[in-house]
Scaffold this active site. Structure first.
Site, PDB file in Angstrom:
ATOM      1  N   ILE A 292     -18.202  18.554 -37.514  1.00 44.93           N
ATOM      2  CA  ILE A 292     -19.160  17.764 -38.285  1.00 44.93           C
ATOM      3  C   ILE A 292     -20.300  18.648 -38.798  1.00 44.93           C
ATOM      4  CG2 ILE A 292     -20.847  15.875 -38.068  1.00 44.93           C
ATOM      5  CD1 ILE A 292     -18.898  14.678 -35.908  1.00 44.93           C
TER       6      ILE A 292
ATOM      7  N   TYR B  54     -21.563  13.664 -19.629  1.00 44.44           N
ATOM      8  CA  TYR B  54     -21.653  13.524 -21.095  1.00 44.44           C
ATOM      9  C   TYR B  54     -22.463  12.275 -21.456  1.00 44.44           C
ATOM     10  CZ  TYR B  54     -20.108  13.047 -25.981  1.00 44.44           C
ATOM     11  OH  TYR B  54     -20.078  12.918 -27.361  1.00 44.44           O
TER      12      TYR B  54
HETATM   13  N1  LIG Z   1     -16.200  14.192 -32.771  1.00 39.93           N
HETATM   14  C1  LIG Z   1     -16.549  13.030 -32.279  1.00 39.93           C
HETATM   15  O1  LIG Z   1     -15.721  12.083 -32.183  1.00 39.93           O
HETATM   16  C2  LIG Z   1     -17.953  12.783 -31.837  1.00 39.93           C
HETATM   17  C3  LIG Z   1     -18.292  11.485 -31.387  1.00 39.93           C
HETATM   18  C4  LIG Z   1     -19.596  11.255 -30.967  1.00 39.93           C
HETATM   19  C5  LIG Z   1     -20.519  12.279 -30.995  1.00 39.93           C
HETATM   20  N2  LIG Z   1     -20.161  13.525 -31.436  1.00 39.93           N
HETATM   21  C6  LIG Z   1     -21.189  14.574 -31.445  1.00 39.93           C
HETATM   22  O2  LIG Z   1     -21.180  15.233 -32.689  1.00 39.93           O
HETATM   23  C7  LIG Z   1     -21.622  16.577 -32.527  1.00 39.93           C
HETATM   24  C8  LIG Z   1     -20.693  17.523 -33.277  1.00 39.93           C
HETATM   25  O3  LIG Z   1     -19.435  17.441 -32.652  1.00 39.93           O
HETATM   26  P1  LIG Z   1     -18.066  17.862 -33.336  1.00 39.93           P
HETATM   27  O4  LIG Z   1     -17.163  16.724 -33.138  1.00 39.93           O
HETATM   28  O5  LIG Z   1     -18.276  18.447 -34.673  1.00 39.93           O
HETATM   29  O6  LIG Z   1     -17.612  18.995 -32.286  1.00 39.93           O
HETATM   30  P2  LIG Z   1     -17.063  20.480 -32.464  1.00 39.93           P
HETATM   31  O7  LIG Z   1     -16.119  20.560 -33.620  1.00 39.93           O
HETATM   32  O8  LIG Z   1     -16.553  20.873 -31.107  1.00 39.93           O
HETATM   33  O9  LIG Z   1     -18.370  21.296 -32.823  1.00 39.93           O
HETATM   34  C9  LIG Z   1     -19.347  21.521 -31.846  1.00 39.93           C
HETATM   35  C10 LIG Z   1     -20.227  22.663 -32.286  1.00 39.93           C
HETATM   36  O10 LIG Z   1     -21.179  22.892 -31.243  1.00 39.93           O
HETATM   37  C11 LIG Z   1     -21.188  24.273 -30.968  1.00 39.93           C
HETATM   38  N3  LIG Z   1     -21.650  24.592 -29.616  1.00 39.93           N
HETATM   39  C12 LIG Z   1     -21.115  24.251 -28.434  1.00 39.93           C
HETATM   40  N4  LIG Z   1     -21.809  24.824 -27.433  1.00 39.93           N
HETATM   41  C13 LIG Z   1     -22.819  25.527 -28.006  1.00 39.93           C
HETATM   42  C14 LIG Z   1     -23.854  26.353 -27.509  1.00 39.93           C
HETATM   43  N5  LIG Z   1     -24.012  26.611 -26.214  1.00 39.93           N
HETATM   44  N6  LIG Z   1     -24.728  26.906 -28.400  1.00 39.93           N
HETATM   45  C15 LIG Z   1     -24.576  26.707 -29.723  1.00 39.93           C
HETATM   46  N7  LIG Z   1     -23.591  25.961 -30.258  1.00 39.93           N
HETATM   47  C16 LIG Z   1     -22.723  25.390 -29.392  1.00 39.93           C
HETATM   48  C17 LIG Z   1     -19.762  24.717 -31.173  1.00 39.93           C
HETATM   49  O11 LIG Z   1     -19.705  26.130 -31.305  1.00 39.93           O
HETATM   50  P3  LIG Z   1     -18.331  26.948 -30.962  1.00 39.93           P
HETATM   51  O12 LIG Z   1     -17.406  26.718 -32.101  1.00 39.93           O
HETATM   52  O13 LIG Z   1     -18.797  28.362 -30.828  1.00 39.93           O
HETATM   53  O14 LIG Z   1     -17.812  26.381 -29.675  1.00 39.93           O
HETATM   54  C18 LIG Z   1     -19.456  23.983 -32.461  1.00 39.93           C
HETATM   55  O15 LIG Z   1     -20.001  24.679 -33.550  1.00 39.93           O
HETATM   56  C19 LIG Z   1     -21.697  16.816 -31.019  1.00 39.93           C
HETATM   57  O16 LIG Z   1     -23.031  16.757 -30.609  1.00 39.93           O
HETATM   58  C20 LIG Z   1     -20.911  15.672 -30.418  1.00 39.93           C
HETATM   59  O17 LIG Z   1     -21.373  15.290 -29.132  1.00 39.93           O
HETATM   60  C21 LIG Z   1     -18.904  13.784 -31.862  1.00 39.93           C
END
Ligand SMILES: NC(=O)c1ccc[n+]([C@@H]2O[C@H](COP(=O)([O-])OP(=O)(O)OC[C@H]3O[C@@H](n4cnc5c(N)ncnc54)[C@H](OP(=O)(O)O)[C@@H]3O)[C@@H](O)[C@H]2O)c1
Length: 323
Positions: A53, A203
């Protein structure tokens, strides 16, 4: 022969249903942020902008002309994503900066660099996060969900709020999950170190902490010109499942693609974030919660002002903002 025919009919039917679901997701579930705000002269930070995202949000903001600072922990992945964003958006004003949210020192260095080098800051998208991460501590000894999803962004926000305020009206968007509704803040064991570790509970607690702190932010900085909103992007197929359904080969190859039909694409997941960041109707509104692009009242478990103050004070101490 009749067996083969049955199998063929069953497979055709299954493919039809799958295709129907994909079409349904694409044309009916999809809510799109349609505002055409231009962001020339504006600066935005997106944490975790190298994938999922965050990358889509960074891409969209770049297309609108913003200077986009991609705050990532892995510079190689960040640079690869940046190159694609620049090539697609024709905006060369997109940069990578190192920020590991699992390290107070890294966050401090990042914020110091921003405060020193950047003239403006109008948008802070606190997007990075982990989900159902196995038990592991951050560099400062925090449980991963609490440390990265909540405390890391808490610290970052507080270190950048002065700059945001100088550029007001400005906005902060905090990504959380609807699972916050099931969360509880365990003040006796906030860091999940006494009880048996449960990644789901950790979480949910972090997601709730984000919602609570977003509202407390509005009370802490009432006249700053900075508004904070929290948003659940909806179930989106990204790398977030790396510790859950993507863990085994079977899940990745069979279950993952099936679930994909029901889930948003990263670009669809980004729409709710863009709405909170850009929609002129939200100007000056602090502490709102959006889920799937609709405003929802904040849940009862996130409404206790005394708990919010307590959490804020603990977070200040733990992130060394205040002794
Ligand atoms: N996808 C869903 O269904 C969903 C639902 C509800 C909420 N969310 C929220 O939406 C947000 C984005 O999620 P996403 O689905 O896009 O997940 P994602 O594809 O796993 O992306 C997560 C991002 O966070 C980064 N990250 C993780 N640990 C980190 C750290 N210690 N320092 C800096 N960056 C870090 C990751 O970097 P790396 O690539 O280096 O690991 C990646 O760029 C999150 O906060 C998640 O909780 C998502």
């Amino acid at each position: 022969m009749s067996f083969m025919r049955t199998v063929t009919v069953a497979l055709t039917g299954a493919a039809g249903i799958y295709g129907g679901l994909v079409l349904y997701r694409e044309y009916f579930v999809k809510a799109q942020y349609t505002g055409n705000e231009q962001l020339f002269g504006k600066t935005a930070i997106v944490t975790g902008a190298n994938t999922g995202i965050g990358r889509e949000v960074a891409h969209d903001l770049a297309r609108r002309g913003a200077r986009v600072i991609m705050a990532c922990r892995d510079m190689k992945k960040c640079e690869e994503a940046r190159e694609k964003i620049v090539a697609d958006s024709f905006n060369t004003n997109v940069v990578c900066r190192e920020c590991d949210l699992a390290s107070i020192e890294s966050i401090q260095n990042f914020a110091e660099q921003i405060n020193k080098d950047e003239k403006y800051l109008h948008l802070l998208i606190n997007n990075a996060g982990v989900m159902w991460h196995p038990s592991k501590l951050t560099k400062d000894g925090f449980e991963q969900h609490l440390g990265v999803n909540y405390l890391g962004h808490f610290l970052l926000t507080n270190l950048l709020v002065e700059k945001l305020s100088k550029c007001s009206p400005s906005r902060i968007v905090n990504l959380t999950s609807s699972m916050y509704k099931r969360g509880q803040i365990d003040f006796d064991d906030l860091n999940n170190s006494k009880k048996t570790f449960n990644a789901k509970i950790a979480y949910e607690q972090a997601a709730l902490a984000i919602v609570i702190a977003t509202q407390e932010f509005c009370r802490q900085y009432p006249n700053s010109g900075v508004t904070a909103t929290c948003v659940n992007p909806g179930i989106t197929r990204t790398d977030i499942a790396r510790h859950t359904i993507d863990k085994s080969f079977f899940s990745r190859v069979i279950i993952g693609p099936l679930l994909k039909a029901f889930m948003k694409t990263p670009m669809q997941g980004a729409q709710a974030v863009l709405q909170c960041a850009l929609d002129p109707k939200l100007e000056g509104q602090c502490g709102k919660y959006f889920s799937d692009m609709k405003e929802e009242p904040v849940g009862a478990n996130a409404k206790n002002d005394k708990d919010a103050k307590r959490l804020w004070l603990i977070s200040e101490r733990w992130t060394r903002l205040k002794k």
